[in-house]
Design a protein around this motif. Structure first.
Motif, mmCIF file in Angstrom:
data_model
loop_
_atom_site.group_PDB
_atom_site.id
_atom_site.type_symbol
_atom_site.label_atom_id
_atom_site.label_comp_id
_atom_site.label_asym_id
_atom_site.label_seq_id
_atom_site.Cartn_x
_atom_site.Cartn_y
_atom_site.Cartn_z
ATOM 1 N N ASN A 70 -4.125 77.499 50.020
ATOM 2 C CA ASN A 70 -3.244 77.269 51.145
ATOM 3 C C ASN A 70 -2.002 78.393 51.071
ATOM 4 O O ASN A 70 -1.253 78.356 52.264
ATOM 5 N N LEU A 71 -1.595 78.618 49.759
ATOM 6 C CA LEU A 71 -0.518 79.526 49.604
ATOM 7 C C LEU A 71 -0.786 80.918 50.161
ATOM 8 O O LEU A 71 0.191 81.733 50.733
ATOM 9 N N ILE A 72 -2.129 81.304 50.516
ATOM 10 C CA ILE A 72 -2.409 82.662 51.190
ATOM 11 C C ILE A 72 -1.896 83.012 52.549
ATOM 12 O O ILE A 72 -1.286 83.917 52.505
ATOM 13 N N PRO A 73 -2.392 81.972 53.474
ATOM 14 C CA PRO A 73 -2.057 82.188 54.791
ATOM 15 C C PRO A 73 -0.413 82.108 54.902
ATOM 16 O O PRO A 73 0.416 82.779 55.570
ATOM 17 N N LEU A 74 0.132 81.345 54.165
ATOM 18 C CA LEU A 74 1.577 80.990 53.892
ATOM 19 C C LEU A 74 2.444 82.139 53.763
ATOM 20 O O LEU A 74 3.285 82.590 54.352
ATOM 21 N N SER A 75 1.861 82.899 52.662
ATOM 22 C CA SER A 75 2.717 84.093 52.134
ATOM 23 C C SER A 75 2.440 85.141 53.277
ATOM 24 O O SER A 75 3.284 85.995 53.333
ATOM 25 N N LYS A 76 1.611 85.395 54.192
ATOM 26 C CA LYS A 76 1.514 86.191 55.138
ATOM 27 C C LYS A 76 2.377 85.961 56.479
ATOM 28 O O LYS A 76 2.960 86.724 57.096
ATOM 29 N N LYS A 77 2.594 84.678 56.459
ATOM 30 C CA LYS A 77 3.421 84.221 57.949
ATOM 31 C C LYS A 77 4.831 84.147 57.617
ATOM 32 O O LYS A 77 5.671 84.375 58.371
ATOM 33 N N ILE A 78 5.296 83.685 56.180
ATOM 34 C CA ILE A 78 6.832 83.289 56.279
ATOM 35 C C ILE A 78 7.590 84.713 56.116
ATOM 36 O O ILE A 78 7.099 85.437 55.262
ATOM 37 N N PRO A 79 8.753 84.566 56.639
ATOM 38 C CA PRO A 79 9.599 85.777 56.488
ATOM 39 C C PRO A 79 10.123 85.711 55.110
ATOM 40 O O PRO A 79 10.304 84.585 54.516
ATOM 41 N N PRO A 80 10.834 86.762 54.651
ATOM 42 C CA PRO A 80 11.617 86.692 53.506
ATOM 43 C C PRO A 80 12.951 85.637 53.506
ATOM 44 O O PRO A 80 13.722 85.826 54.619
ATOM 45 N N TYR A 81 12.932 84.817 52.559
ATOM 46 C CA TYR A 81 14.263 83.949 52.288
ATOM 47 C C TYR A 81 14.778 84.244 51.105
ATOM 48 O O TYR A 81 14.239 84.711 50.018
ATOM 49 N N SER A 82 16.134 84.011 51.011
ATOM 50 C CA SER A 82 16.818 84.206 49.762
ATOM 51 C C SER A 82 16.679 83.146 48.818
ATOM 52 O O SER A 82 17.343 81.962 48.579
#
Length: 218
Positions: free
Chosen positions: A135-147
């Motif tokens: 579940n982390l894989i598609p999330l890692s592709k979608k989420i923009p960089p956050y601090s």
């Protein structure tokens, strides 16, 4: 919402503030409006009954803990002896009328004290749980960089990502956006970082989503 059946007479559920808002309530309503908090409570009990067959019988003891990112509620059916009768005590046969919470049952006393002192409540971190590592894989592709600073643990066949926000870079709106994106793939959890450090297994010590994307997202 996360539900844990403790025993035959006790159930615990955790409800994030995102879950609360998705059900049409606000934090302020749940904290300060007795009718709204009661309405939300019975919605949750109906859902719990459907999932765990925890039937509402007689008076209920309710304990609520307000947390940074949600509320944890423990509900226990009061034991009534054979010589006792709940209806005789309460004068009614509708178990829902046995529910008599304090009007501020969902209030975080520490938070109220801070508000009275005009001190802002700081939302510093969150814990997210994922049923599968995938579940982390598609999330890692979608989420923009956050601090944020992040770490990943495995515990009881699930994966937990602990996030610490950069208060200088992220306001509450940024944090809410961050949580909303992650909630598409996982959910907020009440498991503490201390429990994971003691009983869980560290998978990634830092930069979780960046690392997942680097090795699995191509």
């Amino acid at each position: 919402m996360e539900i844990e059946r403790i025993n035959d007479n006790t159930v615990k559920f955790y409800l994030s503030y995102i879950d609360i808002e998705e059900r049409g309530f606000t934090r302020e309503e749940v904290w300060y409006n007795r009718d709204k908090s009661e309405e939300l409570f019975w919605e949750m009990m109906d859902e719990i009954n459907d999932e765990t067959e925890f039937e509402i019988e007689g008076p209920l003891w309710i304990q609520v803990h307000a947390m940074n990112n949600g509320i944890e509620v423990t509900v226990t059916r009061a034991q009534v002896s054979d010589d006792d009768n709940a209806d005789a005590h309460f004068g009614m046969d509708d178990p829902r009328k046995h529910y008599e919470p304090d009007p501020s049952m969902f209030t975080n006393p520490e938070q109220l004290m801070n508000e009275l002192n005009d001190e802002p409540v700081v939302w510093t971190s969150d814990m997210f749980v994922f049923e599968e590592f995938e579940n982390l894989i598609p999330l890692s592709k979608k989420i923009p960089p956050y601090s944020v600073k992040s770490s990943l643990y495995s515990f009881e066949n699930k994966f937990y990502m602990h996030v610490i926000y950069d208060e200088a870079e992220m306001d509450d709106e940024d944090k809410s956006d961050f949580c909303s994106i992650i909630s598409e793939y996982g959910s907020l959890s009440q498991v503490t970082i201390h429990r994971l450090e003691e009983y869980g297994k560290i998978i990634m010590e830092s930069d979780v989503l960046e690392t997942v994307h680097k090795y699995f997202g191509e």
